[in-house]
Design a protein around this motif. Structure first.
Motif: not given
Length: 429
Positions: A281-291
């Motif tokens: 679905a072309a979702v941009e993910l923004r994650g913490d270091d663990a992610t």
């Protein structure tokens, strides 16, 4: 500029008339609106096309353009909403309680309309229909200000509603009025002697600026920062389904998920599966270091935890416990809607008890936080206030109450002094 105070005074007079209109008359007015929307569908669609063309030329965001569209299917959906509202039970004049203070002295607590409501909303013409009909059904007069991007559509819709109710009963005169400019609505905020409640539907900045600009009570939410927490005991197939819906089904609305929290015990199995679905679905993910050790994501900043994207963007964080998830939600949530996915009933109950939001959910998408889906018929908005109304605000959120005391000649003096009569305060209903 339209004489705003004169409009508010007319609305006040209309509110007094509306408060005594029988339910049958109010419902007849709603059915007349539904029929008028269908009969003037082509006119409404033409006006909406003008707004859409102007929006594209002005390069308005795709999110606002999507909300702005009000064509045949949207009109039919609005009509279904109006007719669903007709089926709702009456909230005006309901006996809430009855107390016999003493023999022949009876106190009733009865629901009644709030009075005059000012509503400002951005982009969505369907909000004008929903709000107008909710106010009429609940016996309130309303002054509306829509966004300039929907000017043509809003004007046609307002005329359609005003014409429809005028043909039912003259007492509806001035019950629904449309303000033309932002300056007029700002002027309206000064008239706290005539306006009983302001309901803003729009951006954080809009809501905050209104709250800072008026002494009139304001009901609404400043943001829709919603979370879903995937617990260590979650059914991961269910979690993928629920989390996909919460972000992707309609990302431009206030009940869409903005932050995904995942227990570290299931993160290695869950996140790659979830990221693959979001990728489709072309979702941009923004994650913490663990992610970011488990999936591809943009580094999340501190600002991402309190961001309302209203777009295909999602912040992702791995947590070590249920309590850490609850702590994160209560710190960064806008107290709108937050959910947990788990098979552990105890964990679900703890989450729902301790998360301080107007809606909390277990194994369900945050997108369910909606007046229509809650069976309220429709909503004027979602409130994160802790007074009067909270969550999706439908008919019951648009009434208050009054006390009606019926006596047989009693005086307060009779209940004072050495030989005073005694109150019984017996509950009858």
């Amino acid at each position: 500029m339209k004489p705003v105070r004169a409009a508010a005074e007319k609305a006040r007079e209309a509110s007094y008339r509306l408060s005594s209109l029988p339910l049958a008359v109010r419902n007849k007015a709603l059915e007349s609106i539904a029929e008028a929307l269908l009969s003037r569908q082509d006119e409404i669609s033409r006006a909406n096309a003008i707004d859409l063309e102007a929006a594209e030329k002005a390069k308005i965001s795709k999110v606002l353009v999507k909300r702005l569209k009000f064509d045949g299917p949207k009109i039919e959906e609005a009509v279904r909403g109006v007719r669903a509202l007709i089926e709702q039970e009456d909230v005006v004049g309901k006996l809430l309680s009855r107390t016999e203070l003493d023999d022949g002295l009876v106190l009733d607590k009865v629901s009644c309309p709030i009075g005059v409501i000012g509503v400002v909303f951005e982009s969505r013409p369907d909000a004008l229909v929903q709000i107008s009909c909710l106010c009429l059904k609940s016996g309130n007069a309303v002054l509306l200000k829509g966004g300039s991007e929907a000017k043509e559509t809003n004007e046609v819709l307002a005329r359609t509603i005003v014409d429809a109710v005028a043909g039912v009963d003259g007492r509806f005169a001035d019950a629904v009025q449309l303000l033309s400019t932002r300056e007029e609505f700002r002027e309206l905020l000064k008239h706290d002697d005539l306006i009983d409640l302001i309901i803003p539907r729009g951006s954080n900045e809009l809501v905050r600026s209104i709250k800072e600009s008026t002494r009139i009570p304001v009901m609404g939410h400043a943001a829709g920062i919603c979370h879903t927490y995937v617990d260590k005991d979650a059914d991961l197939d269910m979690a993928v389904k629920v989390c996909f819906d919460a972000k992707v089904q309609y990302p431009a609305v206030c009940n869409a998920m903005e932050t995904l929290l995942v227990h570290r015990a299931v993160a290695e199995d869950f996140l790659p599966r979830m990221a693959a679905e979001y990728g489709k679905a072309a979702v941009e993910l923004r994650g913490d270091d663990a992610t970011r050790k488990l999936i591809k994501a943009v580094p999340a900043t501190e600002g991402d935890w309190s961001a309302e994207y209203n777009d295909l963007v999602l912040a992702v964080k791995i947590v070590g416990s249920l309590d850490e998830a609850i702590e994160h939600v209560n710190r960064f949530s806008s107290h709108h809607t937050d959910a947990i996915v788990t098979r552990d009933e105890g964990a679900a109950q703890r989450f729902m008890d301790l998360v301080d939001s107007s809606s909390v959910m277990w194994n369900a998408s945050t997108r369910f936080a909606d007046g229509y889906r809650y069976g309220l018929g429709a909503e004027v908005g979602i409130s994160t206030n802790k007074t009067h109304a909270r969550g999706p605000v439908g008919l019951e959120g648009l009434v208050i109450y009054k006390y009606k005391l019926r006596g047989t000649g009693q005086t307060v003096a009779e209940y004072s002094g050495k030989d005073a009569r005694k109150f019984t305060h017996g509950k009858i209903a």
